[in-house]
Design a protein around this motif. Sequence first.
Motif, PDB file in Angstrom:
ATOM      1  N   VAL A 183     -87.330 -52.744  12.369  1.00  0.00           N
ATOM      2  CA  VAL A 183     -87.617 -53.085  13.765  1.00  0.00           C
ATOM      3  C   VAL A 183     -86.477 -52.620  14.667  1.00  0.00           C
ATOM      4  CG1 VAL A 183     -87.911 -55.004  15.383  1.00  0.00           C
ATOM      5  CG2 VAL A 183     -89.161 -54.990  13.219  1.00  0.00           C
ATOM      6  N   ILE A 184     -85.251 -52.818  14.227  1.00  0.00           N
ATOM      7  CA  ILE A 184     -84.098 -52.376  15.018  1.00  0.00           C
ATOM      8  C   ILE A 184     -84.129 -50.858  15.197  1.00  0.00           C
ATOM      9  CG2 ILE A 184     -81.578 -52.166  15.005  1.00  0.00           C
ATOM     10  CD1 ILE A 184     -81.552 -54.971  13.651  1.00  0.00           C
ATOM     11  N   ILE A 185     -84.415 -50.141  14.124  1.00  0.00           N
ATOM     12  CA  ILE A 185     -84.502 -48.674  14.210  1.00  0.00           C
ATOM     13  C   ILE A 185     -85.603 -48.256  15.186  1.00  0.00           C
ATOM     14  CG2 ILE A 185     -85.163 -46.587  12.935  1.00  0.00           C
ATOM     15  CD1 ILE A 185     -83.726 -47.840  10.496  1.00  0.00           C
ATOM     16  N   LEU A 186     -86.752 -48.907  15.096  1.00  0.00           N
ATOM     17  CA  LEU A 186     -87.863 -48.540  15.971  1.00  0.00           C
ATOM     18  C   LEU A 186     -87.576 -48.873  17.432  1.00  0.00           C
ATOM     19  CD1 LEU A 186     -90.910 -49.527  13.752  1.00  0.00           C
ATOM     20  CD2 LEU A 186     -90.014 -47.238  14.230  1.00  0.00           C
ATOM     21  N   VAL A 187     -86.802 -49.909  17.673  1.00  0.00           N
ATOM     22  CA  VAL A 187     -86.416 -50.241  19.048  1.00  0.00           C
ATOM     23  C   VAL A 187     -85.421 -49.214  19.581  1.00  0.00           C
ATOM     24  CG1 VAL A 187     -85.148 -51.933  20.442  1.00  0.00           C
ATOM     25  CG2 VAL A 187     -86.932 -52.689  18.881  1.00  0.00           C
ATOM     26  N   LEU A 188     -84.504 -48.770  18.732  1.00  0.00           N
ATOM     27  CA  LEU A 188     -83.484 -47.820  19.167  1.00  0.00           C
ATOM     28  C   LEU A 188     -83.974 -46.379  19.191  1.00  0.00           C
ATOM     29  CD1 LEU A 188     -80.353 -49.267  17.350  1.00  0.00           C
ATOM     30  CD2 LEU A 188     -81.008 -49.526  19.748  1.00  0.00           C
ATOM     31  N   LEU A 189     -85.080 -46.087  18.555  1.00  0.00           N
ATOM     32  CA  LEU A 189     -85.588 -44.719  18.477  1.00  0.00           C
ATOM     33  C   LEU A 189     -85.868 -44.098  19.849  1.00  0.00           C
ATOM     34  CD1 LEU A 189     -86.327 -42.507  16.487  1.00  0.00           C
ATOM     35  CD2 LEU A 189     -88.638 -43.444  16.445  1.00  0.00           C
ATOM     36  N   PRO A 190     -86.521 -44.790  20.771  1.00  0.00           N
ATOM     37  CA  PRO A 190     -86.730 -44.183  22.091  1.00  0.00           C
ATOM     38  C   PRO A 190     -85.428 -43.879  22.824  1.00  0.00           C
ATOM     39  CG  PRO A 190     -88.195 -46.053  21.803  1.00  0.00           C
ATOM     40  CD  PRO A 190     -87.229 -46.058  20.651  1.00  0.00           C
ATOM     41  N   VAL A 191     -84.438 -44.716  22.630  1.00  0.00           N
ATOM     42  CA  VAL A 191     -83.131 -44.476  23.255  1.00  0.00           C
ATOM     43  C   VAL A 191     -82.508 -43.205  22.697  1.00  0.00           C
ATOM     44  CG1 VAL A 191     -80.801 -45.402  23.558  1.00  0.00           C
ATOM     45  CG2 VAL A 191     -82.779 -46.932  23.668  1.00  0.00           C
ATOM     46  N   ALA A 192     -82.596 -43.030  21.394  1.00  0.00           N
ATOM     47  CA  ALA A 192     -82.055 -41.828  20.758  1.00  0.00           C
ATOM     48  C   ALA A 192     -82.824 -40.595  21.205  1.00  0.00           C
ATOM     49  CB  ALA A 192     -82.111 -41.967  19.238  1.00  0.00           C
ATOM     50  N   ALA A 193     -84.135 -40.728  21.370  1.00  0.00           N
ATOM     51  CA  ALA A 193     -84.944 -39.590  21.809  1.00  0.00           C
ATOM     52  C   ALA A 193     -84.575 -39.171  23.222  1.00  0.00           C
ATOM     53  CB  ALA A 193     -86.421 -39.931  21.723  1.00  0.00           C
ATOM     54  N   LYS A 194     -84.326 -40.133  24.102  1.00  0.00           N
ATOM     55  CA  LYS A 194     -83.942 -39.811  25.476  1.00  0.00           C
ATOM     56  C   LYS A 194     -82.549 -39.212  25.530  1.00  0.00           C
ATOM     57  CE  LYS A 194     -86.750 -43.279  27.763  1.00  0.00           C
ATOM     58  NZ  LYS A 194     -86.739 -44.503  28.566  1.00  0.00           N
ATOM     59  N   THR A 195     -81.659 -39.708  24.690  1.00  0.00           N
ATOM     60  CA  THR A 195     -80.276 -39.247  24.696  1.00  0.00           C
ATOM     61  C   THR A 195     -80.144 -37.838  24.140  1.00  0.00           C
ATOM     62  OG1 THR A 195     -79.513 -41.510  24.402  1.00  0.00           O
ATOM     63  CG2 THR A 195     -77.942 -39.772  23.920  1.00  0.00           C
ATOM     64  N   GLN A 196     -80.822 -37.566  23.024  1.00  0.00           N
ATOM     65  CA  GLN A 196     -80.650 -36.292  22.331  1.00  0.00           C
ATOM     66  C   GLN A 196     -81.820 -35.337  22.508  1.00  0.00           C
ATOM     67  OE1 GLN A 196     -79.713 -37.070  18.274  1.00  0.00           O
ATOM     68  NE2 GLN A 196     -78.048 -38.436  18.759  1.00  0.00           N
ATOM     69  N   GLY A 197     -82.876 -35.777  23.088  1.00  0.00           N
ATOM     70  CA  GLY A 197     -84.069 -34.939  23.224  1.00  0.00           C
ATOM     71  C   GLY A 197     -84.993 -35.183  22.054  1.00  0.00           C
ATOM     72  N   ALA A 198     -86.282 -35.305  22.326  1.00  0.00           N
ATOM     73  CA  ALA A 198     -87.247 -35.652  21.296  1.00  0.00           C
ATOM     74  C   ALA A 198     -87.308 -34.615  20.190  1.00  0.00           C
ATOM     75  CB  ALA A 198     -88.626 -35.848  21.917  1.00  0.00           C
ATOM     76  N   THR A 199     -87.151 -33.340  20.494  1.00  0.00           N
ATOM     77  CA  THR A 199     -87.261 -32.331  19.447  1.00  0.00           C
ATOM     78  C   THR A 199     -86.111 -32.418  18.466  1.00  0.00           C
ATOM     79  OG1 THR A 199     -86.164 -30.726  20.885  1.00  0.00           O
ATOM     80  CG2 THR A 199     -88.562 -30.723  20.892  1.00  0.00           C
ATOM     81  N   CYS A 200     -84.995 -32.933  18.899  1.00  0.00           N
ATOM     82  CA  CYS A 200     -83.842 -33.085  18.005  1.00  0.00           C
ATOM     83  C   CYS A 200     -84.158 -34.048  16.874  1.00  0.00           C
ATOM     84  CB  CYS A 200     -82.630 -33.568  18.795  1.00  0.00           C
ATOM     85  SG  CYS A 200     -81.185 -33.880  17.795  1.00  0.00           S
ATOM     86  N   LEU A 201     -85.012 -35.036  17.147  1.00  0.00           N
ATOM     87  CA  LEU A 201     -85.364 -36.034  16.125  1.00  0.00           C
ATOM     88  C   LEU A 201     -86.325 -35.477  15.085  1.00  0.00           C
ATOM     89  CD1 LEU A 201     -85.815 -39.171  18.355  1.00  0.00           C
ATOM     90  CD2 LEU A 201     -83.927 -38.686  16.808  1.00  0.00           C
ATOM     91  N   LEU A 202     -87.057 -34.429  15.431  1.00  0.00           N
ATOM     92  CA  LEU A 202     -88.094 -33.953  14.532  1.00  0.00           C
ATOM     93  C   LEU A 202     -87.745 -32.701  13.764  1.00  0.00           C
ATOM     94  CD1 LEU A 202     -91.150 -34.563  16.868  1.00  0.00           C
ATOM     95  CD2 LEU A 202     -90.312 -36.021  15.043  1.00  0.00           C
ATOM     96  N   TYR A 203     -86.883 -31.872  14.294  1.00  0.00           N
ATOM     97  CA  TYR A 203     -86.603 -30.576  13.663  1.00  0.00           C
ATOM     98  C   TYR A 203     -85.116 -30.380  13.468  1.00  0.00           C
ATOM     99  CZ  TYR A 203     -91.341 -29.762  15.278  1.00  0.00           C
ATOM    100  OH  TYR A 203     -92.676 -29.868  15.514  1.00  0.00           O
TER     101      TYR A 203
END
Length: 77
Positions: free
Chosen positions: A54-74
């Motif tokens: 749950v903590i990871i899923l809550v922080l995931l959008p923050v990480a996506a905004k900070t680093q860019g969504a494509t950074c999380l996937l590729y």
Amino acid sequence: TLGWSVPAALVLGAAVSVASTVVLTRVLLDNDALDTGAGRLAIGWLIVEDILTVIILVLLPVAAKTQGATCLLYTSD
């Protein structure tokens, strides 16, 4: 990480850990082992995993905004 970025691998691991809670709880229940010491320990550990998920899923959008969504996937080459 099978060619995945570390954040993407973490998301996959979080999804798998949630599924394992349901499966193991059912197996323990079917084998009348839910109320044993080992069963309680297993359920306790799975609850810890679920809380971390749950903590990871809550922080995931923050990480996506900070680093860019494509950074999380590729991974970058």
